[in-house]
Design a protein around this motif. Sequence first.
Motif, short mmCIF file in Angstrom:
data_model
loop_
_atom_site.label_atom_id
_atom_site.label_comp_id
_atom_site.label_asym_id
_atom_site.label_seq_id
_atom_site.Cartn_x
_atom_site.Cartn_y
_atom_site.Cartn_z
N LEU A 1 1.23 -3.26 -9.43
CA LEU A 1 0.95 -3.67 -8.05
C LEU A 1 -0.41 -4.33 -7.93
O LEU A 1 -0.56 -5.38 -7.28
N PHE B 1 2.12 1.70 -3.36
CA PHE B 1 1.03 2.16 -4.23
C PHE B 1 0.84 3.67 -4.10
O PHE B 1 0.59 4.36 -5.10
N TRP C 1 -8.07 4.92 -9.12
CA TRP C 1 -8.06 3.48 -9.37
C TRP C 1 -8.47 3.07 -10.77
O TRP C 1 -7.96 2.07 -11.27
N ARG D 1 1.32 1.49 -10.07
CA ARG D 1 0.07 1.04 -9.48
C ARG D 1 -0.58 -0.09 -10.26
O ARG D 1 -1.13 -1.03 -9.69
N TRP E 1 0.83 -1.21 0.00
CA TRP E 1 0.00 0.00 0.00
C TRP E 1 0.86 1.26 0.00
O TRP E 1 0.57 2.23 -0.72
#
Length: 777
Positions: free
Chosen positions: A481, A471, A510, A478, A468
Motif C-alpha cells: 500500500l 492499511f 511504519w 501495508r 487508510w
Amino acid sequence: MPPERYGAARMLFHAGVDRFALMERLEALAPSQAEHLEAQYATLWTGVRRLLEDVRRWEPDLLLGGFPEEVEDLWARWLPWRVPSFEAGDDGSPVEELRGLEALAAVNRGESSPAQVSAAVSCLHDEGRFGLEAALALTRWRVWPYVRLSRQGRERIQQSARVIAARYPEHEARAAVAWVRAAGREPEVDILFTLRKGLHHPEADVRFECALCLEDEDGLLAALDSPDARVASEARRRLAARGSAKLLDRLSASGDADFARDVLKRLSTSGPPGALGVLLSVSARVKGGLASELHRWATGKPFAELPAEDQTRWATWARSTLRELPAEDALRFLEWAAAAPDAGGSEAVRAFESAAAEALARATPPERARLLRGSEFVRFLSLAGPGETPLLHIWSRDEACAEPLLDTLVSLTGRMDRWGQSANGQAARLLMAVWAPPARERLLGPLAAAVRSWSGISGREELIEAVWRRFQESPEERADLLTTFEPWRRELWERQCAAEPDPVARFETWWRVDAPTRLPERVNDLVRESPMKVEDLPRRLARVWAAAESRVDAWPRSTSLAVSYAAAVLSGELRSGADALAPEAERFLAWFPDFERRVLAAPPAEGESSYHRHFLEDLHVDVRLMRERLERLREDAERAREEELRRKVEESRRRDEERRAEAARLDTERRAEEARVHSAKLLASLPPVTTALPLPGVPGLPIDDEVVLEGARLATLMHYVRLLKAMSGGADVLALFAAHGLTVETWTVECNAWGQVMIRRPDLAMRFGALMAAPWG
C-alpha cells in the motif's frame, strides 16, 4: 449583302469601316482581297463550330432547348472581336459561355460539386436563356441545399421563374418549384395551383419536386418506390420529418437498414406514437442494430425525460439487442441513459449497464483497452455494482487493459465531480475490489503509475480514506500500500498520527513496511518531531537501535543517517543538562563501534542512489561530544564530592560560631534587661514629657513594626529610626530620652543591640538605610 460576302464584310467592319459604307467598300475590293478576308473569317468560324459541337453534346441535359442556335448567334455577333477557343485563355479560364453551359448540364445530371454550382450561379444574371436555365437547374432538390445566394440572387430566380412559366408552359411546374424555393415563403395562389397540377405531371421527377414543395404525403409515399435510390431516400427523410404514421407502417412491414437510417436522420424524438417501438424492432432484426443512427436519434432527448413505458421499451431492447452489439455502441447508449445525476437507481439504466458489461466482456483485449480510456467507460464505472467488480478484477490483471482501467479508476472521483455528481464511495469501493487478491502483484506497477498521474485529483480524500482503512485492517498489505500509493503517503501518515498518539507505536507500525530509505524520516518523527519528556527518550532510542540493527547490512547509508538523527538528539539533550541520559549515552558508545564496522563492510544498496555517502563522520562528532560531556560529568561528580566535604567542614564551623554568637546574644540581652529595669525605675521618678515624632515619606512595610527587641523601649525598627530622625532634627535629646523612658546608659545598650541585630539580619539593615534616606515630615 450576299451571304458569301458576309465574312469579308465582318472583317471590314472590324477594321473600322462605317456600317453604311460597307457595301461600297466591299464592291471596291479586289477579288483576291475579298477571298483573303473570307478565308480569315472562315477560319475563325471553324472554331465556333467546334464549340457548337460541345453545346449540342450537352443539350440533352438542359431543360430549355435552342442553346446551339443562341450560342451561334452570340458568336456570329462577336466575331472577329472575340476569338473562340475552348483552351484556357489569358485569364486562365475557358470560354465563359461554354463553362456555364457545361456546369448547367452537370447540375441537371445531379453533379453538384462546388465548382459546378459556382459556375451555374454565375449564369443567373444572364438576361437570356442561360439565366432561365440556371434558375431551373439551381433550384432542383438535389442541388438547392448546396446553393448560397444573396437576396438579389433569390429575387432573380423568382423573376426568371415567372418568365419561364410565361414562355415555356411545359415547364411551368418546374418554374413554380424554383419560385417557392427561392422565395422561402408560402406560395402565392397561382404558384400553389401550378404545384398541385404538377403532382400529376407525366414526369416522375417533376411530381417529386412538387410533392417536396407541398410536403404532400401521398406524393412522397409514391416516391418511396422510385427506382432512384436517392429519390426514395429523400422521400423517406421528408416523411420522417413530418412524422408520417404511414411511413412508420412501411418501415415496420418491410423496412431495411437503409430505410431506417433515412427515417432516423429526420424523425423527431417526440415522433408519432409507436415510433420508438417500430425503430427498436427494426434495430433488433438488422445486422449492427443501427447502433450509430439510433444513438444519434435517441440523444435528441434525455433518457430521464422519457415516459416510463418508453424507458421500459429501451430497457427491453438493451437486454435483447444492445448486449449483442459492439462494446463501443453499448457504452455510448449507457452514457446517454445514465446522464441524469440519480440515474444509478433506475432499473432501466441498470439494463443498459448490464448490457455494456456483457459487451465489454466479449470484446477483444486491444479493443477493450481502447474503450477503457473513453468518457463512456467512466460512466460505466460510476454505475458498476457488485456484479461487475469481478470483471474489473480480471481486466486489471490483463496486460493490455490494466493501465487504462486503473488510470480511469483513479481519476473517477474527479471526473464525477466535473459532472456535478458525488462519488459517494463508488470509486473507493471499486478500487478496493480491484486491489483484492489474488495476483495483486500484477497491478502494483500500473496502479502506482496511475496514482502518480492523478495524485492531485479532486475527491481523492475518498480514495485515501479507503487506502487508510485497508492499511489498518490488513497489516500484511501495508508495504504494498505504501509503495503503490506513494504520492498519498503524507495523508496516510497524518491519519496514522491522528489515530495513534504514541510515537513509539507509530514507529513500530511504519518502519518495517515503509521504504527502507525512509527510515531516517521515521526516526526523525520519533526522536525530533514528536513532543516528549527527557525520561521517555531511552525508550524511543531503544527502538531506533533495534531497527538499525536489522537494516544496516542491507541499507547502510540510509540507516547511518537514521542513527545520526537519533545520536544527535541524545547528544544535544545530554549536553543541555539532561544528566539522567548518561547511562543511555554510555550504552550507545559501547554499541556504536560494531555498528560502524557493519556500515563500512556493507556495500551501498541500489535504492540508495540519492545518498552520496554514509554519515559516520556526523556520528563521530556526536560520539566525541557525548564522551566529552560524560568526562565533564565525571569531573563534576568529583568536584561535587570534594565540595560536599568542604561544605560539611564549613557547616561544622558555622554551627560553632552560631553557638558562640548565641551565648553572646544571651549575655547582651541579659545586660540589656538589667539596664531596662534600671531605666524604668529611673523614669518612674521623672515627670512625663511629650514630644512630637516625625513620620517617613515612604510606604510602610510589615518589617517596620516587627518587634525585634522584646521588652526594649525601642522594640521595633520604626521606633528606632523615628528617634534617630528626631534627634537629628535638633530636638532636646534628654527630653526625647525621657519621653521614651530612656537614659543615656539604656540608650547606649539598645543602640548596641540594634547594631548586632542588623549584622545578623541584612533585611533590617537595608530597610534601616531606606528609612534613613527617605524624606520625613
